[in-house]
Design a protein around this motif. Structure first.
Motif, PDB file in Angstrom:
ATOM      1  N   GLY A  84      -3.314  -9.006 -10.133  1.00  0.00           N
ATOM      2  CA  GLY A  84      -2.829  -9.224  -8.784  1.00  0.00           C
ATOM      3  C   GLY A  84      -2.968 -10.674  -8.403  1.00  0.00           C
ATOM      4  O   GLY A  84      -3.370 -11.518  -9.212  1.00  0.00           O
ATOM      5  N   ARG A  85      -2.653 -10.957  -7.175  1.00  0.00           N
ATOM      6  CA  ARG A  85      -2.778 -12.311  -6.656  1.00  0.00           C
ATOM      7  C   ARG A  85      -3.542 -12.219  -5.346  1.00  0.00           C
ATOM      8  O   ARG A  85      -3.202 -11.432  -4.464  1.00  0.00           O
ATOM      9  N   LEU A  86      -4.585 -13.030  -5.232  1.00  0.00           N
ATOM     10  CA  LEU A  86      -5.467 -13.035  -4.064  1.00  0.00           C
ATOM     11  C   LEU A  86      -5.167 -14.273  -3.236  1.00  0.00           C
ATOM     12  O   LEU A  86      -5.151 -15.384  -3.766  1.00  0.00           O
ATOM     13  N   TYR A  87      -4.905 -14.095  -1.954  1.00  0.00           N
ATOM     14  CA  TYR A  87      -4.607 -15.183  -1.036  1.00  0.00           C
ATOM     15  C   TYR A  87      -5.802 -15.364  -0.107  1.00  0.00           C
ATOM     16  O   TYR A  87      -6.161 -14.453   0.629  1.00  0.00           O
ATOM     17  N   HIS A  88      -6.420 -16.551  -0.153  1.00  0.00           N
ATOM     18  CA  HIS A  88      -7.603 -16.860   0.658  1.00  0.00           C
ATOM     19  C   HIS A  88      -7.190 -17.709   1.862  1.00  0.00           C
ATOM     20  O   HIS A  88      -6.545 -18.737   1.683  1.00  0.00           O
ATOM     21  N   PRO A  89      -7.593 -17.317   3.079  1.00  0.00           N
ATOM     22  CA  PRO A  89      -7.291 -18.156   4.236  1.00  0.00           C
ATOM     23  C   PRO A  89      -8.174 -19.409   4.231  1.00  0.00           C
ATOM     24  O   PRO A  89      -9.217 -19.446   3.578  1.00  0.00           O
TER      25      PRO A  89
ATOM     26  N   VAL B 217      -4.573 -19.721  -3.509  1.00  0.00           N
ATOM     27  CA  VAL B 217      -3.998 -18.560  -4.189  1.00  0.00           C
ATOM     28  C   VAL B 217      -4.641 -18.453  -5.564  1.00  0.00           C
ATOM     29  O   VAL B 217      -4.747 -19.434  -6.287  1.00  0.00           O
ATOM     30  N   GLU B 218      -5.087 -17.243  -5.909  1.00  0.00           N
ATOM     31  CA  GLU B 218      -5.814 -17.017  -7.167  1.00  0.00           C
ATOM     32  C   GLU B 218      -5.246 -15.786  -7.878  1.00  0.00           C
ATOM     33  O   GLU B 218      -5.137 -14.718  -7.288  1.00  0.00           O
ATOM     34  N   ASP B 219      -4.872 -15.949  -9.150  1.00  0.00           N
ATOM     35  CA  ASP B 219      -4.476 -14.802  -9.970  1.00  0.00           C
ATOM     36  C   ASP B 219      -5.734 -14.103 -10.451  1.00  0.00           C
ATOM     37  O   ASP B 219      -6.672 -14.765 -10.917  1.00  0.00           O
ATOM     38  N   VAL B 220      -5.779 -12.784 -10.315  1.00  0.00           N
ATOM     39  CA  VAL B 220      -6.967 -12.010 -10.693  1.00  0.00           C
ATOM     40  C   VAL B 220      -6.578 -10.853 -11.608  1.00  0.00           C
ATOM     41  O   VAL B 220      -5.456 -10.350 -11.562  1.00  0.00           O
TER      42      VAL B 220
ATOM     43  N   ALA C 225      -9.347  -7.753   5.939  1.00  0.00           N
ATOM     44  CA  ALA C 225      -8.747  -7.908   4.612  1.00  0.00           C
ATOM     45  C   ALA C 225      -7.588  -6.942   4.473  1.00  0.00           C
ATOM     46  O   ALA C 225      -7.586  -5.864   5.074  1.00  0.00           O
ATOM     47  N   VAL C 226      -6.589  -7.323   3.665  1.00  0.00           N
ATOM     48  CA  VAL C 226      -5.378  -6.529   3.503  1.00  0.00           C
ATOM     49  C   VAL C 226      -5.088  -6.365   2.014  1.00  0.00           C
ATOM     50  O   VAL C 226      -5.251  -7.307   1.241  1.00  0.00           O
ATOM     51  N   VAL C 227      -4.645  -5.177   1.612  1.00  0.00           N
ATOM     52  CA  VAL C 227      -4.155  -4.939   0.256  1.00  0.00           C
ATOM     53  C   VAL C 227      -2.667  -4.644   0.368  1.00  0.00           C
ATOM     54  O   VAL C 227      -2.260  -3.751   1.108  1.00  0.00           O
ATOM     55  N   LEU C 228      -1.870  -5.423  -0.361  1.00  0.00           N
ATOM     56  CA  LEU C 228      -0.419  -5.219  -0.395  1.00  0.00           C
ATOM     57  C   LEU C 228      -0.058  -4.611  -1.733  1.00  0.00           C
ATOM     58  O   LEU C 228      -0.292  -5.218  -2.773  1.00  0.00           O
ATOM     59  N   ASN C 229       0.485  -3.426  -1.712  1.00  0.00           N
ATOM     60  CA  ASN C 229       0.877  -2.750  -2.948  1.00  0.00           C
ATOM     61  C   ASN C 229       2.389  -2.820  -3.067  1.00  0.00           C
ATOM     62  O   ASN C 229       3.107  -2.351  -2.193  1.00  0.00           O
ATOM     63  N   GLY C 230       2.865  -3.424  -4.146  1.00  0.00           N
ATOM     64  CA  GLY C 230       4.298  -3.614  -4.335  1.00  0.00           C
ATOM     65  C   GLY C 230       5.047  -2.303  -4.504  1.00  0.00           C
ATOM     66  O   GLY C 230       4.505  -1.297  -4.937  1.00  0.00           O
ATOM     67  N   ALA C 231       6.321  -2.338  -4.162  1.00  0.00           N
ATOM     68  CA  ALA C 231       7.187  -1.174  -4.304  1.00  0.00           C
ATOM     69  C   ALA C 231       7.793  -1.140  -5.708  1.00  0.00           C
ATOM     70  O   ALA C 231       7.984  -2.176  -6.336  1.00  0.00           O
ATOM     71  N   THR C 232       8.105   0.028  -6.191  1.00  0.00           N
ATOM     72  CA  THR C 232       8.721   0.196  -7.500  1.00  0.00           C
ATOM     73  C   THR C 232      10.079  -0.493  -7.530  1.00  0.00           C
ATOM     74  O   THR C 232      10.888  -0.321  -6.625  1.00  0.00           O
TER      75      THR C 232
ATOM     76  N   LEU D  35      -4.913  -9.140  -1.031  1.00  0.00           N
ATOM     77  CA  LEU D  35      -4.715  -8.947  -2.462  1.00  0.00           C
ATOM     78  C   LEU D  35      -3.360  -8.292  -2.638  1.00  0.00           C
ATOM     79  O   LEU D  35      -3.109  -7.220  -2.096  1.00  0.00           O
ATOM     80  N   ARG D  36      -2.480  -8.959  -3.382  1.00  0.00           N
ATOM     81  CA  ARG D  36      -1.152  -8.420  -3.656  1.00  0.00           C
ATOM     82  C   ARG D  36      -1.156  -7.839  -5.058  1.00  0.00           C
ATOM     83  O   ARG D  36      -1.390  -8.530  -6.038  1.00  0.00           O
ATOM     84  N   LEU D  37      -0.947  -6.544  -5.150  1.00  0.00           N
ATOM     85  CA  LEU D  37      -0.884  -5.844  -6.435  1.00  0.00           C
ATOM     86  C   LEU D  37       0.570  -5.530  -6.749  1.00  0.00           C
ATOM     87  O   LEU D  37       1.192  -4.723  -6.067  1.00  0.00           O
ATOM     88  N   PRO D  38       1.124  -6.179  -7.759  1.00  0.00           N
ATOM     89  CA  PRO D  38       2.532  -5.955  -8.073  1.00  0.00           C
ATOM     90  C   PRO D  38       2.759  -4.748  -8.967  1.00  0.00           C
ATOM     91  O   PRO D  38       2.276  -4.691 -10.086  1.00  0.00           O
TER      92      PRO D  38
END
Length: 90
Positions: free
Chosen positions: A28-33, A14-17, A40-47, A69-72
């Motif tokens: 965001g936070r990048l999760y490497h398998p 897990v890497e903070d970017v 590849a997947v981009v997860l965009n957080g909800a308000t 990549l999880r974008l909060p």
């Protein structure tokens, strides 16, 4: 469902970017398998949803070979917020 890959989650990196987006920065936070990526997947957080809400899903995706990549939240808010202004006495 999400716990079925718990034994593989220790291999996930897990890497903070942070990266530039025009005049702002996105965080965001990048999760490497552990193994080769299938897609590849981009997860965009909800308000209004806390930043860590999607972490188990993100780890599950990575355990299944899907880097993500999880974008909060929204640009300019939360982890994307600019540094606070100092010395301003408005």
């Amino acid at each position: 469902m999400l716990d079925s890959h718990a034994e593989h989650s220790a291999d996930i990196r897990v890497e903070d970017v942070r990266f530039a987006a025009g005049d702002a920065a996105l965080a965001g936070r990048l999760y490497h398998p552990a193994g080769p990526a299938r897609a590849a997947v981009v997860l965009n957080g909800a308000t209004g949803v806390p930043q860590g809400y999607y972490r188990h899903f993100a780890r599950w995706l990575a355990a299944d070979g899907l880097p993500n990549l999880r974008l909060p939240g929204l640009r300019g808010l939360g982890a994307h917020a600019p540094a606070p202004v100092t010395g301003h006495h408005g």
